[in-house]
Structures are given as structure tokens and as C-alpha cells.
Motif scaffolding. Structure first.
Motif, PDB file in Angstrom:
ATOM      1  N   ILE A  71       9.660  44.204  31.286  1.00 32.39           N
ATOM      2  CA  ILE A  71       8.636  43.270  30.896  1.00 32.39           C
ATOM      3  C   ILE A  71       7.612  43.358  32.013  1.00 32.39           C
ATOM      4  CG2 ILE A  71       7.956  40.712  30.734  1.00 32.39           C
ATOM      5  CD1 ILE A  71      10.822  40.362  29.920  1.00 32.39           C
ATOM      6  N   ASP A  72       6.306  43.609  31.340  1.00 33.13           N
ATOM      7  CA  ASP A  72       5.159  43.624  32.237  1.00 33.13           C
ATOM      8  C   ASP A  72       4.255  42.088  32.169  1.00 33.13           C
ATOM      9  OD1 ASP A  72       2.544  44.066  33.134  1.00 33.13           O
ATOM     10  OD2 ASP A  72       2.291  45.887  32.446  1.00 33.13           O
TER      11      ASP A  72
ATOM     12  N   TRP B 209       3.977  48.289  22.322  1.00 38.95           N
ATOM     13  CA  TRP B 209       3.309  49.435  22.318  1.00 38.95           C
ATOM     14  C   TRP B 209       2.377  49.669  23.628  1.00 38.95           C
ATOM     15  CZ3 TRP B 209       0.847  50.648  16.799  1.00 38.95           C
ATOM     16  CH2 TRP B 209       2.187  50.915  15.980  1.00 38.95           C
ATOM     17  N   LEU B 210       2.199  48.768  24.221  1.00 38.18           N
ATOM     18  CA  LEU B 210       1.416  48.758  25.708  1.00 38.18           C
ATOM     19  C   LEU B 210       2.500  48.472  26.719  1.00 38.18           C
ATOM     20  CD1 LEU B 210      -1.743  46.488  24.950  1.00 38.18           C
ATOM     21  CD2 LEU B 210      -1.310  49.178  24.860  1.00 38.18           C
ATOM     22  N   SER B 211       3.722  48.477  26.335  1.00 40.80           N
ATOM     23  CA  SER B 211       4.843  48.268  27.461  1.00 40.80           C
ATOM     24  C   SER B 211       4.997  49.560  28.235  1.00 40.80           C
ATOM     25  CB  SER B 211       6.036  47.742  26.797  1.00 40.80           C
ATOM     26  OG  SER B 211       7.148  47.770  27.913  1.00 40.80           O
ATOM     27  N   PRO B 212       5.100  49.247  29.483  1.00 40.27           N
ATOM     28  CA  PRO B 212       5.153  50.621  30.393  1.00 40.27           C
ATOM     29  C   PRO B 212       6.827  51.277  30.307  1.00 40.27           C
ATOM     30  CG  PRO B 212       5.156  48.742  31.562  1.00 40.27           C
ATOM     31  CD  PRO B 212       4.763  48.110  30.259  1.00 40.27           C
TER      32      PRO B 212
ATOM     33  N   ILE C   7      11.912  50.126  25.478  1.00 41.12           N
ATOM     34  CA  ILE C   7      11.678  48.972  24.716  1.00 41.12           C
ATOM     35  C   ILE C   7      10.616  49.580  23.555  1.00 41.12           C
ATOM     36  CG2 ILE C   7       9.973  46.949  24.507  1.00 41.12           C
ATOM     37  CD1 ILE C   7      12.330  46.399  25.948  1.00 41.12           C
ATOM     38  N   LYS C   8       9.676  50.427  23.729  1.00 36.94           N
ATOM     39  CA  LYS C   8       9.076  51.084  22.696  1.00 36.94           C
ATOM     40  C   LYS C   8       9.814  51.827  21.540  1.00 36.94           C
ATOM     41  CE  LYS C   8       4.807  52.155  25.452  1.00 36.94           C
ATOM     42  NZ  LYS C   8       3.929  53.390  26.193  1.00 36.94           N
TER      43      LYS C   8
ATOM     44  N   THR D 200       9.700  50.371  17.834  1.00 33.56           N
ATOM     45  CA  THR D 200       8.554  51.233  16.980  1.00 33.56           C
ATOM     46  C   THR D 200       9.242  51.536  15.579  1.00 33.56           C
ATOM     47  OG1 THR D 200       7.476  51.918  19.122  1.00 33.56           O
ATOM     48  CG2 THR D 200       7.153  53.186  17.220  1.00 33.56           C
ATOM     49  N   PRO D 201      10.228  52.336  15.680  1.00 32.86           N
ATOM     50  CA  PRO D 201      10.746  52.442  14.067  1.00 32.86           C
ATOM     51  C   PRO D 201      10.776  51.132  13.478  1.00 32.86           C
ATOM     52  CG  PRO D 201      12.299  53.450  15.637  1.00 32.86           C
ATOM     53  CD  PRO D 201      11.129  52.570  16.359  1.00 32.86           C
ATOM     54  N   PHE D 202      11.291  50.150  13.960  1.00 27.24           N
ATOM     55  CA  PHE D 202      11.330  48.776  13.028  1.00 27.24           C
ATOM     56  C   PHE D 202      10.062  48.345  12.612  1.00 27.24           C
ATOM     57  CE2 PHE D 202      10.534  44.179  13.360  1.00 27.24           C
ATOM     58  CZ  PHE D 202      11.256  43.742  12.327  1.00 27.24           C
TER      59      PHE D 202
END
Length: 357
Positions: free
Chosen positions: A11-12, A74-77, A81-82, A86-88
Motif C-alpha cells: 500500500i502506497d 493501476w498506480l500501485s507500485p 496487486i495489479k 486488473t483481469p477483474f
């Protein structure tokens, strides 16, 4: 136990804080009087049998929450997580466009919406490639032994949750607080197995809901529309299957306790409409939150206050499951007792409160 130093790698915090603030500002802008008047010039007036609010309120809160969560992911480093969500997002996209059209007051045929829900749920399971949990119950274990039948079963479960969460979204705070309660239950389950990535997904999903709730309850400044309940129902369903598929020693019946309120509303409404000769797809004013609102409003003649009180009254169904989960999640017997108690309570309250048309 959760190692919170590891949680920081998923988490950023500055990113989450920034998007949280920007979302609140965006919600304030689109819920302003000027924005409301501008939108009314382009959209027809929203009217439905289940509508209980006196004034026209924008239904774009759900879209704003979806955009916020997509940005958070999508902005997560963190690539894990991406890769997980993302497929969902892409699987939900067709249904998202249809429900967005409804939030813009376009008429979509119920069968088209149902087909989109089924398609999106199937795509979600196929595109994410998650391991589906098995139900260790004698009869269901044999019926669901075939992988394709198991997939169809969970598609129906997700669609049922979508419809149920859409049914209960009608009063200030009911949808968002209920969903936050479900996420709280999922966070508890994640903490019991020390799954840091799963807990991070829960926290990220909760951020847009908290921002939305600040304007929705008790003020009623903005609504989640249809895209909000459908999206978060899909997400809750996905997270439940993801967790239970990875932790097969945890009973799958916990999912029914966590999602009790929307599923109970769906089943009760379906039976009620069939009994009265109505189409299950036909909207009406027989839902529990509407009956409670009407009862309270007849006594107080304070629509806004009555609206807000409904969510607190229904806490027995959206909050109690989260409160009792830590004591029952390891025992099928205790889960059964809890579900029977909640079911009897739900039926009793429904029968005790008359319907006012």
C-alpha cells in the motif's frame, strides 16, 4: 498475525491519501447544486417504484468509486496487486458500461442486464484464473464435483449477490455501510491466516467506500447508482472466492454469513413476488428497507430522518454477521446456528412490518 511492515510494501500511503482526497472533492463537485442542474439538462428525471428520496440526486457516486479504485490499483507500485485485480476490472467492463447507462437514466431491458451479469461473472472467474473453493457438504460435494458445474454454480452465486446488493441500495448509508461490514469480515479472515496481500486488497477496496459514505450518510448528497452495488458485489464475490480457494481449511459457509443480508433480501423478494404472481424482475416497494422507511415516515413525517434511521435499524442484518464471525467461523455447527437465527429474525421482521403502498 499480520506484519504491518510488510503491509506497507503493498500500500502506497501517499497515493492512497491523494486519491482519497481527490475522490471526496470530485464527489462534492458532482453533488453540488450547479452540477445537479447541469445534469438534469442532459438526463431524464429518475423515477422508479422503489424510489423514496424526495429530490433528484446524482447517481454517479458508483462510477466515481470505480474510477478511484482502478487508479489505486493501476498506480500501485506493487505488481502483485495489479496482477490480481486488473483481469477483474476488464471482466467487469461490459456490465459496467450497461449499468452506467442505467445510471444516466437510459432504459435497459432486464434480460439484457441479466445476460451481462452472467457474462461478467463468468469472465471474472475465467480471466482471473482463481482456484474455486469446494463445498464439503455431502449432497453438494457430489453435484459440484464437475469443474464446469462448479464454475456455473459460482457464477449464479455472484449474480445473486449483485442483485441482492442492488435491492438493498435504497436508503442513505445502507449499501456502503453494509459493504464496509463485509470487507471488515474479509479482513478478519485474512488476518487469521496472515495473508498480507489479501488484507491490502481489502484496505484499497474500502478507501473509495469510506469517501463515498462521508457524503452519502447521513446527508444523502450522492448515490451509488447501479454500477456501485454491481461492482462491489462482484468484488466481494471475487475476494471471497479468492480467499476460500486459497484457504480450503476455512469453511465456505462463512461466505453465506458474510453476505447474509443481500442474499436474504434476494431470496425473500423472489419468493414473495412468485407467491403474489409478479415477475421476479419487476421492481416494487416490498423490500424491507422501504417498508421500514414508510413505517417510520408515517409516524414522524420526517422523510430525511426516517431514511437515515432505516440503516441503523437494519444493522442487525449488515453489522451482526461481522460481529459474530470471529466466534463462529471455525465451526460449521455454529455457522448454521448463526444463519438460522438471522434467517428467522429476517423473516419475522418482514412479516411483522406491513407494506404500505
Amino acid at each position: 498475525m499480520i506484519d504491518f511492515t510488510i503491509l506497507e510494501s503493498y500500500i502506497d500511503i501517499p497515493l492512497c491519501t491523494t486519491i482519497f482526497i481527490l475522490l471526496i472533492l470530485a464527489l462534492c463537485v458532482i453533488s453540488s447544486k450547479k452540477a445537479q442542474l447541469l445534469l438534469q439538462n442532459f438526463m431524464p428525471t429518475y423515477d422508479a417504484p422503489q424510489k423514496i428520496h424526495e429530490h433528484q440526486v446524482t447517481r454517479l457516486g458508483g462510477l466515481m468509486m470505480v474510477i478511484a479504485l482502478v487508479l489505486l490499483i493501476w498506480l500501485s507500485p506493487n505488481q502483485e496487486i495489479k496482477d490480481t485485480l486488473t483481469p477483474f476490472f476488464f471482466a467487469f467492463l461490459p456490465l459496467g458500461l450497461i449499468t452506467l447507462a442505467e445510471d444516466l437514466h437510459k432504459v435497459i431491458a432486464p434480460r439484457v442486464r441479466l445476460a451481462a451479469m452472467l457474462g461478467a461473472s463468468f469472465l471474472m472467474l475465467e480471466m482471473t484464473g482463481i482456484s474455486l473453493p469446494l463445498i464439503d457438504t455431502p449432497f453438494l460435494r457430489d453435484v459440484l464435483a464437475d469443474p464446469f458445474i462448479l464454475t456455473i454454480f459460482y457464477v449464479v452465486c455472484i449474480v445473486s449477490l449483485m442483485n441482492g446488493m442492488n435491492f438493498v441500495d435504497g436508503t442513505n448509508g445502507n449499501f456502503s455501510l453494509m459493504t464496509l461490514g463485509m470487507l471488515m469480515s474479509l479482513a478478519f479472515l485474512g488476518s487469521t491466516v496472515g495473508d498480507v496481500k489479501f488484507l491490502a486488497l481489502i484496505i484499497l477496496a474500502a478507501i473509495p467506500l469510506v469517501a463515498f459514505t462521508l457524503l452519502n450518510y447521513p446527508w444523502g448528497k450522492i448515490f451509488a447508482g447501479d454500477i456501485g452495488p454491481y461492482f462491489f458485489a462482484s468484488l466481494i464475490g471475487f475476494l471471497l472466492l479468492l480467499f476460500l480457494g486459497q484457504n480450503k481449511d476455512v469453511s465456505a459457509w462463512n461466505a453465506l454469513l458474510i453476505t447474509f443480508y443481500p442474499i436474504a433480501e434476494l431470496i425473500y423478494s423472489f419468493i414473495r413476488k412468485i407467491y403474489k404472481g409478479q415477475s421476479p424482475m419487476q421492481a416494487d416497494r416490498g423490500h424491507l428497507h422501504i417498508k421500514i422507511f414508510t413505517l417510520l415516515n408515517r409516524g414522524s413525517n420526517e422523510p430525511h430522518l426516517s431514511n437515515n434511521m432505516v440503516t441503523m435499524f437494519l444493522g442487525i442484518f449488515w453489522l451482526v454477521p461481522s460481529m459474530i464471525l470471529p466466534w463462529v467461523y471455525q465451526s460449521n455447527l455454529l455457522l448454521t446456528i448463526a444463519l438460522v437465527f438471522l434467517s428467522l429474525s429476517y423473516i419475522t421482521v418482514n412479516l411483522a412490518i406491513p407494506r404500505f403502498d
